[in-house]
Design a protein around this motif. Structure first.
Motif, PDB file in Angstrom:
ATOM      1  N   ASP A  42       0.783  -1.291  -0.056  1.00 54.87           N
ATOM      2  CA  ASP A  42      -0.116  -0.077   0.011  1.00 54.87           C
ATOM      3  C   ASP A  42       0.738   1.295  -0.148  1.00 54.87           C
ATOM      4  O   ASP A  42       0.406   2.254  -0.689  1.00 54.87           O
ATOM      5  N   LYS A  43       1.989   1.236   0.662  1.00 56.21           N
ATOM      6  CA  LYS A  43       2.761   2.391   0.706  1.00 56.21           C
ATOM      7  C   LYS A  43       3.726   2.545  -0.632  1.00 56.21           C
ATOM      8  O   LYS A  43       3.809   3.585  -1.094  1.00 56.21           O
ATOM      9  N   PHE A  44       3.937   1.415  -1.140  1.00 57.94           N
ATOM     10  CA  PHE A  44       4.512   1.574  -2.519  1.00 57.94           C
ATOM     11  C   PHE A  44       3.682   2.120  -3.735  1.00 57.94           C
ATOM     12  O   PHE A  44       3.922   2.961  -4.210  1.00 57.94           O
ATOM     13  N   ASP A  45       2.331   1.722  -3.438  1.00 62.44           N
ATOM     14  CA  ASP A  45       1.491   2.199  -4.573  1.00 62.44           C
ATOM     15  C   ASP A  45       1.089   3.487  -4.143  1.00 62.44           C
ATOM     16  O   ASP A  45       1.128   4.722  -4.988  1.00 62.44           O
ATOM     17  N   LYS A  46       0.957   4.166  -2.849  1.00 63.01           N
ATOM     18  CA  LYS A  46       0.754   5.377  -2.465  1.00 63.01           C
ATOM     19  C   LYS A  46       1.879   6.302  -3.006  1.00 63.01           C
ATOM     20  O   LYS A  46       1.410   7.438  -3.454  1.00 63.01           O
ATOM     21  N   HIS A  47       3.237   6.010  -2.804  1.00 63.91           N
ATOM     22  CA  HIS A  47       4.270   6.756  -2.952  1.00 63.91           C
ATOM     23  C   HIS A  47       4.441   7.108  -4.751  1.00 63.91           C
ATOM     24  O   HIS A  47       4.253   8.114  -5.126  1.00 63.91           O
ATOM     25  N   PHE A  48       4.100   6.036  -5.530  1.00 61.71           N
ATOM     26  CA  PHE A  48       4.173   6.397  -7.009  1.00 61.71           C
ATOM     27  C   PHE A  48       2.776   7.037  -7.348  1.00 61.71           C
ATOM     28  O   PHE A  48       2.814   8.114  -8.213  1.00 61.71           O
ATOM     29  N   ILE A  49       1.748   6.644  -6.984  1.00 63.42           N
ATOM     30  CA  ILE A  49       0.395   7.678  -7.085  1.00 63.42           C
ATOM     31  C   ILE A  49       0.603   9.044  -6.732  1.00 63.42           C
ATOM     32  O   ILE A  49       0.171   9.986  -7.516  1.00 63.42           O
ATOM     33  N   ASP A  50       1.039   9.281  -5.527  1.00 68.55           N
ATOM     34  CA  ASP A  50       1.040  10.824  -5.117  1.00 68.55           C
ATOM     35  C   ASP A  50       2.149  11.327  -5.946  1.00 68.55           C
ATOM     36  O   ASP A  50       2.051  12.673  -6.494  1.00 68.55           O
ATOM     37  N   TYR A  51       3.442  10.661  -6.159  1.00 65.98           N
ATOM     38  CA  TYR A  51       4.544  11.395  -7.007  1.00 65.98           C
ATOM     39  C   TYR A  51       3.819  11.717  -8.416  1.00 65.98           C
ATOM     40  O   TYR A  51       4.131  12.858  -8.652  1.00 65.98           O
ATOM     41  N   LEU A  52       3.243  10.757  -9.083  1.00 68.65           N
ATOM     42  CA  LEU A  52       2.950  11.110 -10.585  1.00 68.65           C
ATOM     43  C   LEU A  52       1.575  11.991 -10.474  1.00 68.65           C
ATOM     44  O   LEU A  52       1.260  12.385 -11.633  1.00 68.65           O
ATOM     45  N   SER A  53       0.975  12.118  -9.398  1.00 67.43           N
ATOM     46  CA  SER A  53      -0.351  12.936  -9.223  1.00 67.43           C
ATOM     47  C   SER A  53      -0.251  14.563  -9.151  1.00 67.43           C
ATOM     48  O   SER A  53      -0.986  15.459  -9.049  1.00 67.43           O
ATOM     49  N   ARG A  54       1.018  14.949  -8.647  1.00 67.52           N
ATOM     50  CA  ARG A  54       1.378  16.259  -8.495  1.00 67.52           C
ATOM     51  C   ARG A  54       1.266  17.059  -9.704  1.00 67.52           C
ATOM     52  O   ARG A  54       1.500  16.647 -10.911  1.00 67.52           O
TER      53      ARG A  54
END
Length: 174
Positions: A42-54
């Motif tokens: 869940d943290k792995f997915d959240k990291h990339f989702i947050d980074y790419l959603s900026r």
């Protein structure tokens, strides 16, 4: 060589210039743990989702994130794929979206997995693909080689014949 670098750094520091430290240490071989042990899914997915959603992300950062994502030995969750597609569209890089989808298909592994996992991911992200106006490589015909002329004397091409349905009887003229 290292002593020369240290002498150069000392000389620059004495001259009043700012010197940036560069780390040259290599991690120990025993320090390589599995990614999921260090980073829960869940943290792995959240990291990339947050980074790419900026909203202020630029093309270089998108490529950096997709390269980092590809380097891990995981097939990304469809939500991460959606965030990556939206980021590619935000920076208006259509070629990167196609390359990302091609890399995703390759990452799914063997032909058997490509027939089950990859269609599932495409099915899950299809609404986003339609919303953003992105075609899959299969819809564009990029899943088949355009100018591939088989040459049977090359042994390393034999697996390509089976992948593209040319292993039956040659239907080409040289």
């Amino acid at each position: 060589m290292a002593s020369l670098a240290l002498k150069t750094v000392a000389r620059l520091a004495q001259a009043g210039r700012t010197v940036r430290a560069i780390s040259t240490t290599v991690p120990a071989a025993s320090g390589h743990d599995d990614i999921m042990e260090k980073w829960p899914a869940d943290k792995f997915d959240k990291h990339f989702i947050d980074y790419l959603s900026r909203p202020e992300i630029d093309g270089w950062e998108v490529r950096k994130a997709l390269t980092e994502l590809h380097d891990y030995d995981v097939i990304p969750d469809p939500k991460v794929v959606e965030a990556a597609l939206r980021a590619c569209r935000r920076v208006n890089d259509y070629a990167l979206t196609l390359r990302f989808l091609e890399a995703l298909k390759i990452k799914c592994g063997t032909q058997k997995n490509r027939e089950t996992i990859y269609p599932y991911i495409i099915q899950q992200v299809k609404p986003v693909l339609d919303e953003l106006g992105i075609s899959t490589p299969e819809e564009l015909g990029y899943d088949k080689p355009e100018l591939f002329i088989p040459q049977p004397e090359y042994w390393w091409e034999k697996k390509w014949y089976a992948d593209y349905g040319m292993d039956k009887k040659p239907n080409f003229q040289i």
